[in-house]
Design an enzyme around this catalytic site. Structure first.
Site, PDB file in Angstrom:
ATOM      1  N   GLN A  18      -5.950   6.524  -8.196  1.00  0.00           N
ATOM      2  CA  GLN A  18      -5.665   5.132  -7.840  1.00  0.00           C
ATOM      3  C   GLN A  18      -6.754   4.156  -8.275  1.00  0.00           C
ATOM      4  OE1 GLN A  18      -4.420   6.535  -3.634  1.00  0.00           O
ATOM      5  NE2 GLN A  18      -3.163   4.721  -3.978  1.00  0.00           N
ATOM      6  N   HIS A 119      -5.752  14.989  -4.347  1.00  0.00           N
ATOM      7  CA  HIS A 119      -4.978  13.835  -3.897  1.00  0.00           C
ATOM      8  C   HIS A 119      -3.846  13.601  -4.930  1.00  0.00           C
ATOM      9  CE1 HIS A 119      -5.280  10.063  -1.202  1.00  0.00           C
ATOM     10  NE2 HIS A 119      -4.168   9.915  -1.892  1.00  0.00           N
ATOM     11  N   GLU A 165      -2.276  14.923   2.297  1.00  0.00           N
ATOM     12  CA  GLU A 165      -0.849  14.704   2.540  1.00  0.00           C
ATOM     13  C   GLU A 165       0.057  15.624   1.735  1.00  0.00           C
ATOM     14  OE1 GLU A 165       0.083  10.578   2.036  1.00  0.00           O
ATOM     15  OE2 GLU A 165      -1.235   9.958   3.653  1.00  0.00           O
ATOM     16  N   ASN A 294      -3.764  10.904   8.333  1.00  0.00           N
ATOM     17  CA  ASN A 294      -3.471   9.606   7.725  1.00  0.00           C
ATOM     18  C   ASN A 294      -2.309   9.002   8.492  1.00  0.00           C
ATOM     19  OD1 ASN A 294      -5.385  10.233   5.861  1.00  0.00           O
ATOM     20  ND2 ASN A 294      -3.991  10.404   4.116  1.00  0.00           N
ATOM     21  N   TYR A 296      -0.176   5.377   9.554  1.00  0.00           N
ATOM     22  CA  TYR A 296       0.069   3.959   9.289  1.00  0.00           C
ATOM     23  C   TYR A 296       1.117   3.313  10.192  1.00  0.00           C
ATOM     24  CZ  TYR A 296      -2.476   4.473   4.844  1.00  0.00           C
ATOM     25  OH  TYR A 296      -3.435   4.687   3.890  1.00  0.00           O
ATOM     26  N   GLU A 369      -7.146   7.930   6.899  1.00  0.00           N
ATOM     27  CA  GLU A 369      -6.573   6.715   6.303  1.00  0.00           C
ATOM     28  C   GLU A 369      -5.827   5.923   7.364  1.00  0.00           C
ATOM     29  OE1 GLU A 369      -3.959   6.994   2.883  1.00  0.00           O
ATOM     30  OE2 GLU A 369      -5.194   8.576   2.013  1.00  0.00           O
ATOM     31  N   GLU A 424      -1.028   1.519  -6.371  1.00  0.00           N
ATOM     32  CA  GLU A 424      -0.273   2.057  -5.240  1.00  0.00           C
ATOM     33  C   GLU A 424       0.906   2.902  -5.734  1.00  0.00           C
ATOM     34  OE1 GLU A 424      -0.873   2.560  -2.173  1.00  0.00           O
ATOM     35  OE2 GLU A 424       1.146   3.069  -1.512  1.00  0.00           O
TER      36      GLU A 424
HETATM   37  C1  GBH Z   1      -1.136   7.311   1.802  1.00  0.00           C
HETATM   38  O1  GBH Z   1       0.145   7.812   1.952  1.00  0.00           O
HETATM   39  C2  GBH Z   1      -1.774   7.867   0.557  1.00  0.00           C
HETATM   40  O2  GBH Z   1      -2.638   8.953   0.874  1.00  0.00           O
HETATM   41  C3  GBH Z   1      -2.522   6.854  -0.273  1.00  0.00           C
HETATM   42  O3  GBH Z   1      -2.805   7.378  -1.540  1.00  0.00           O
HETATM   43  C4  GBH Z   1      -1.713   5.587  -0.345  1.00  0.00           C
HETATM   44  O4  GBH Z   1      -2.243   4.637  -1.242  1.00  0.00           O
HETATM   45  C5  GBH Z   1      -1.648   5.020   1.037  1.00  0.00           C
HETATM   46  O5  GBH Z   1      -1.112   5.947   1.939  1.00  0.00           O
HETATM   47  C6  GBH Z   1      -0.807   3.766   1.129  1.00  0.00           C
HETATM   48  O6  GBH Z   1       0.522   4.010   0.810  1.00  0.00           O
HETATM   49  O7  GBH Z   1       9.054   3.932   4.760  1.00  0.00           O
HETATM   50  O8  GBH Z   1       8.643   3.163   7.016  1.00  0.00           O
HETATM   51  O9  GBH Z   1       9.619   5.336   6.641  1.00  0.00           O
HETATM   52  C7  GBH Z   1       0.976   7.199   2.898  1.00  0.00           C
HETATM   53  C8  GBH Z   1       2.064   8.132   3.431  1.00  0.00           C
HETATM   54  C9  GBH Z   1       4.346   8.412   3.920  1.00  0.00           C
HETATM   55  C10 GBH Z   1       3.172   6.693   5.035  1.00  0.00           C
HETATM   56  C11 GBH Z   1       5.653   7.720   4.148  1.00  0.00           C
HETATM   57  C12 GBH Z   1       4.478   5.969   5.339  1.00  0.00           C
HETATM   58  C13 GBH Z   1       6.918   6.139   5.232  1.00  0.00           C
HETATM   59  C14 GBH Z   1       7.087   4.966   6.167  1.00  0.00           C
HETATM   60  N1  GBH Z   1       3.274   7.452   3.810  1.00  0.00           N
HETATM   61  N2  GBH Z   1       5.639   6.833   5.301  1.00  0.00           N
HETATM   62  S1  GBH Z   1       8.735   4.309   6.157  1.00  0.00           S
END
Ligand code: GBH
Length: 464
Positions: A18, A119, A165, A294, A296, A369, A424
């Site tokens: 990235q 990664h 991941e 990780n 989010y 993350e 991304e």
């Molecule tokens: C990470 O993956 C990666 O490790 C990183 O490289 C990347 O840049 C970063 O996150 C940001 O994307 O569509 O609402 O159902 C993130 C893994 C898996 C998190 C799928 C969100 C789907 C949410 N993602 N998940 S949704």
């Protein structure tokens, strides 16, 4: 002030593909992500990471940027094909020299390196000659590559993450074909996940047998998981949410902590679900010194109603394998979202940490993350006022603080994704996650407001 424990690890994270660029510089071999991004139609506007942040040529400047904000730890990944251009065989000394310079520059600035070995950027030769992650033999290639890394860098690197991941490699790479190598299948995700867990086990075995006693580092895996909140408190919805968590985190963490895949996966996936041999299980069980997470976002999970099409609405969230899970995902329209349309749910983060704490009996956890994406930060004047990013991180760190202090979770660190705007993946440059803005025309980096805010958190070891 919400004070964090002494020695709490405050970091930021990136990944080789990235940020590095220099895709054919310094003897680097191609990876599956080079091949994927160079295939028309696979990424936003056909964008590639050939140059991206050009970190390969701007490394010193980037470490200075970390130093300027008082960062304590930096999580980055090695490009396997920069170190072993064909994935196996000869070592590329120019690649070794680059990572030596990076590691030494970090240490000279009191920044602790946290290295991810993989990664997602598998050397292309291993894909083409060896069928990549579908081949059980890949575990041996992983082990050999890791051994080179421990030999060359383990005197200075004390924090190792084997895989980032594996869920994404399995589901996005081999289930829905959204990520490299772009395969579409309902059975391959389970095979790939299995081979990645076996690979992780082998890597850790090499470290523990040959290096750990002398080098005295720690090694673990990082898994991703979005939170699944029961939509109602009916028993059926609670069971659906639990099933969904077992298909997400349990798939990768149960074998390591509990010694088997979740039983519900065997029941529902049937003969597509591999089983561990005794020899593999001996390597996989107990193979993580810490739990890397990780995290989010999250959604509601519920038992689907009769005849409902559960594949609509949240295909990514269900990993394109909605039928296997049989869970209905949904969102509350009042929830705030990031530029990725990911729901901002700090309480989901707290629940997530508690779920791990309970199921795996209080492991040390690092959030490797977490962060905020914006689709409207190309313009520098907009980007530098990233109050929404500060809001998300403040909220999630508040949830972490509660998890530590009120729930007794052993959370030991937090890495903000990402140090700077970068490539991304399939979304190319359309999403910006950085606490530093990158002008991809000129390569110029500029701190956003969040960088200064995070510097304050680090300095105080706490949230105001
Ligand atoms: C990470 O993956 C990666 O490790 C990183 O490289 C990347 O840049 C970063 O996150 C940001 O994307 O569509 O609402 O159902 C993130 C893994 C898996 C998190 C799928 C969100 C789907 C949410 N993602 N998940 S949704």
């Amino acid at each position: 002030m919400k004070q964090f424990p002494d020695n709490f690890v405050w970091g930021s994270a990136t990944a080789a593909h990235q940020i590095e660029g220099g895709w054919n510089q310094g003897g680097r071999g191609p990876s599956i992500w080079d091949a994927f991004t160079h295939t028309p139609g696979k990424t936003n506007l056909g964008q590639t990471a050939d140059v991206t942040c050009d970190h390969y040529n701007k490394m010193e400047e980037d470490v200075a940027m970390m130093k300027a904000m008082g960062l304590k730890a930096y999580r980055f990944s090695f490009s396997w094909s920069r170190l072993l251009p064909l994935g196996r065989g000869a070592v590329n000394e120019e690649g070794v020299a680059f990572y030596n310079r990076l590691i030494n520059t970090l240490l000279a600035n009191d920044i602790t390196p946290w290295v991810t070995l993989y990664h997602w950027d598998l050397p292309l030769a291993l894909q083409m000659e060896k069928d990549g992650l579908l081949n059980p033999e890949v575990a041996d290639f992983f082990a050999r590559y890791a051994e080179v890394c421990f030999e060359r860098f383990g005197d200075r690197v004390k924090n190792w993450i084997t895989l980032n991941e594996a869920w994404c490699s399995a589901v996005l790479g081999h289930g829905i074909g959204y990520f490299a190598p772009g395969r579409v299948s309902t059975s391959e995700p389970y095979i790939v996940a299995h081979n990645l867990l076996r690979s992780h086990g082998k890597i850790v075995d090499v470290y523990r047998r040959k290096f750990q006693a002398e080098q005295k580092g720690e090694i673990g895996i990082t898994n991703n998981c979005d939170w699944r909140e029961p939509k109602t408190d009916s028993a059926a919805d609670k069971a659906a949410a639990q099933r969904s968590m077992e298909f997400f985190m349990g798939w990768f963490a149960d074998p390591i902590y509990l010694g088997s895949y979740p039983e519900v996966m065997h029941q529902r996936v049937g003969d597509r679900m591999p089983r561990f041999s005794d020899a593999d299980l001996a390597l996989v069980k107990g193979s993580s010194d810490f739990c890397g997470l990780n995290h989010y976002t999250g959604m509601y999970a519920a038992e689907p109603k009769e005849g409902e099409d559960i594949t609509i609405g949240a295909p990514a969230g269900n990993g394109g394998m909605a039928e296997d899970q049989l869970v209905e995902l949904s969102e509350d329209p009042t929830w705030e979202k990031t530029g990725m349309n990911w729901n901002i749910l700090p309480w989901g983060c707290r629940n997530m940490l508690n779920w791990i704490n309970e199921r795996y009996e209080h492991p040390p956890i690092y959030i490797t993350e977490n962060g905020y994406a914006a689709s409207d930060e190309d313009d520098l004047s907009v980007a530098i006022n990233d109050e929404r990013r500060i809001g998300l991180v403040d909220g999630y760190l508040g949830a972490c603080h509660q998890a530590i202090n009120e729930d007794g979770v052993d959370l030991r660190g937090y890495f903000l994704w990402s140090l700077m705007d970068n490539f991304e993946w399939a979304m190319g440059y359309s999403m910006r996650f950085g606490i530093h803005h990158v002008d991809f025309e000129t390569g110029k980096r500029t701190p956003k407001k969040s960088a200064g805010w995070y510097a304050g958190v680090i300095e105080r070891n706490g949230l105001l």
